[in-house]
Design an enzyme around this catalytic site. Structure first.
Site, PDB file in Angstrom:
ATOM      1  N   HIS A 295      -1.960  21.484  48.829  1.00 14.01           N
ATOM      2  CA  HIS A 295      -0.566  21.543  48.393  1.00 14.01           C
ATOM      3  C   HIS A 295       0.345  22.206  49.421  1.00 14.01           C
ATOM      4  CE1 HIS A 295      -1.974  25.560  47.323  1.00 14.01           C
ATOM      5  NE2 HIS A 295      -0.700  25.947  47.248  1.00 14.01           N
TER       6      HIS A 295
ATOM      7  N   ASP B 231      -1.149  17.820  45.675  1.00 13.68           N
ATOM      8  CA  ASP B 231      -0.417  18.314  44.504  1.00 13.68           C
ATOM      9  C   ASP B 231       0.903  17.559  44.356  1.00 13.68           C
ATOM     10  OD1 ASP B 231       1.008  19.935  42.622  1.00 13.68           O
ATOM     11  OD2 ASP B 231      -0.211  21.655  43.186  1.00 13.68           O
TER      12      ASP B 231
ATOM     13  N   TYR C  14      -2.286  27.133  38.888  1.00 17.60           N
ATOM     14  CA  TYR C  14      -3.383  28.069  39.118  1.00 17.60           C
ATOM     15  C   TYR C  14      -4.031  28.439  37.785  1.00 17.60           C
ATOM     16  CZ  TYR C  14      -5.912  32.274  40.507  1.00 17.60           C
ATOM     17  OH  TYR C  14      -6.902  33.216  40.720  1.00 17.60           O
TER      18      TYR C  14
ATOM     19  N   GLU D 255     -14.017  26.990  36.159  1.00 18.50           N
ATOM     20  CA  GLU D 255     -15.014  28.035  36.402  1.00 18.50           C
ATOM     21  C   GLU D 255     -16.073  28.108  35.298  1.00 18.50           C
ATOM     22  OE1 GLU D 255     -12.844  31.624  37.218  1.00 18.50           O
ATOM     23  OE2 GLU D 255     -12.448  31.024  39.290  1.00 18.50           O
TER      24      GLU D 255
ATOM     25  N   LYS E  97     -10.789  32.562  52.322  1.00 16.65           N
ATOM     26  CA  LYS E  97      -9.673  31.722  52.636  1.00 16.65           C
ATOM     27  C   LYS E  97      -9.071  32.101  53.975  1.00 16.65           C
ATOM     28  CE  LYS E  97      -7.951  30.977  47.887  1.00 16.65           C
ATOM     29  NZ  LYS E  97      -6.784  31.198  47.003  1.00 16.65           N
TER      30      LYS E  97
END
Length: 433
Positions: A115, A140, A172, A310, A380
């Protein structure tokens, strides 16, 4: 008589103009062939030089030898370039041939959700790209139009890469994030490429293992016929995620419904597990996810949970009927190298960059930890905060990929060169050895 004179003048005028035009064309051609083109600078001024510390990770770096980037502005290059696809992929150093029979016989599928950070996406894609694999890119729906067009432009250059047929506005911790992966899975299930396992990535990931190492790892005795979905039975501290109803505020956040409305139990008397949103799944398991009533009912039940990605994959991987299921596999499977804030002092000695949502954005000094862990991927990275970390890891990774190749190396595949040696000769000699 006057008519004849007029015709004669016209002929002489045309002849004279033809001679002049031919002379100009000849002189231009002569200049082009006799004067060599000015060589491109080895390191454009916009390039970041490799840090001094990075040299310890780059092989064959003697004193006085410098490494130079071959490209620096991949984002602006895509946005502004009018080159055709063959030139674009070559100038961006994409690998264009399978590097070994072992990899060619075991194609992988990748789902990449992005995104932002166009440059990071380009660098990630070229790091994982191999012509025998297949790539589904989910952009996105709320990403800027210019970003979407740039991704589409690059992806359209590859026959084995495509944009997801349905784009979600991803939130998110929302159901939309899970849906993005499922959209790509539906597309990949129709692919004519006989991919064996699928791996999901986000735009801020970067590989640590080479493609060959990924293939070897997934074909190892432990994982050959199994899915990787690291996770455990849902801890008490995480039960609110699936026992209370949540609602997704599209593109913003996920909130609880009312004052804490409770959910019903999971379908089919399933035991809910908690784990990572990242996985490596067999093709048979993907078919199970798309067709099984158990998977469908769990998906419907998960729509008003918190961060369903998750629990969804890891819970299904504990269903005995699921192909490649790994009952009580725990946290096994080296999917990601991630530094969580609450694991500081236990699994790592702290983040050398900075934390965002309790996840480390890697700095350069995190690289030894990443490399030593040798997970499949690291997460990340950011372009603007700690660019030298990705610069060094990218060059280290590309060198490893090419040094493992069993075919001659095309010089265009090199991301950087040394100032006083021919890297292409080095790689070709390595491949032929």
């Amino acid at each position: 008589m006057h008519q004849l004179e007029g015709t004669k003048c016209s002929f002489l005028l045309c002849l004279g103009m033809s001679i002049i035009i031919c002379s100009v064309i000849y002189l231009r051609a002569r200049i082009t062939t006799t004067e060599p083109a000015e060589p491109k600078p080895l390191e454009p001024s916009s390039c970041r030089p490799f840090s001094t510390e990075c040299k310890s990770f780059l092989p064959g770096t003697d004193e006085g030898v410098e490494w130079y980037h071959r490209d620096c502005q991949v984002e602006s290059y895509i946005l502004n370039s009018h080159l055709q696809c063959p030139d674009l992929t070559q100038n961006l150093h994409f690998i264009t041939r399978p590097l070994s029979p072992e990899e060619e016989e075991y194609p992988l599928a990748f789902i990449v959700t992005v995104h932002k950070e166009l440059e990071l996406f380009v660098r990630l894609l070229r790091a994982i790209y191999m012509p025998q694999n297949v790539y589904c890119i989910h952009v996105d729906a709320k990403a800027p139009w210019e970003y979407q067009m740039a991704v589409q432009k690059l992806v359209s250059c590859f026959q084995n890469a495509f944009l997801s047929s349905q784009s979600e506005t991803v939130t998110y911790a929302g159901f939309s994030r899970l849906k993005a992966d499922l959209n790509c899975m539906k597309d990949l299930a129709k692919s004519k490429i006989g991919w064996r396992k699928v791996v999901n990535l986000c735009g801020q990931d970067f590989p640590v293992k080479s493609n060959l190492e990924l293939v070897q790892y997934m074909q190892s005795k432990e994982w050959r016929d199994r899915n990787m979905t690291p996770g455990v039975k849902q801890p008490v501290s995480m039960r609110y995620r699936t026992r209370l109803q949540h609602k997704e505020i599209m593109g913003s956040h996920v909130a609880r419904k009312g004052l804490g409305l409770k959910k019903g139990p999971p379908p089919h008397n399933l035991q809910v597990y908690f784990g990572t949103a990242y996985y490596a799944l067999t093709r048979a398991f993907v078919d199970f996810v798309l067709k099984s009533p158990i998977a469908h009912d769990l998906l419907e039940w998960s729509k008003d949970t918190f961060s369903p990605d998750e629990h969804y994959w890891v819970t299904l991987n504990h269903v005995k009927e699921a192909p490649g299921s790994h009952i009580d596999g725990g946290w096994a499977g080296d999917i990601r190298a991630i530094k969580w804030r609450d694991q500081e002092g236990r699994t790592h000695s702290g983040c050398k960059g900075h934390y965002v949502r309790d996840i480390c954005i890697y700095g350069f000094e995190d690289l030894p930890w990443i490399i030593n862990r040798n997970s499949m991927f690291a997460n990340k990275f950011e372009r603007n905060t700690f660019p030298e970390a990705l610069d060094c890891l990218e060059q280290w990774h590309r060198h490893k990929v090419l040094s493992q190749a069993t075919v001659p190396i095309d010089p265009s595949w090199l991301l950087a060169i040394q100032s006083n040696s021919s890297s292409s000769s080095y790689f070709n000699s390595s491949a032929e050895a």
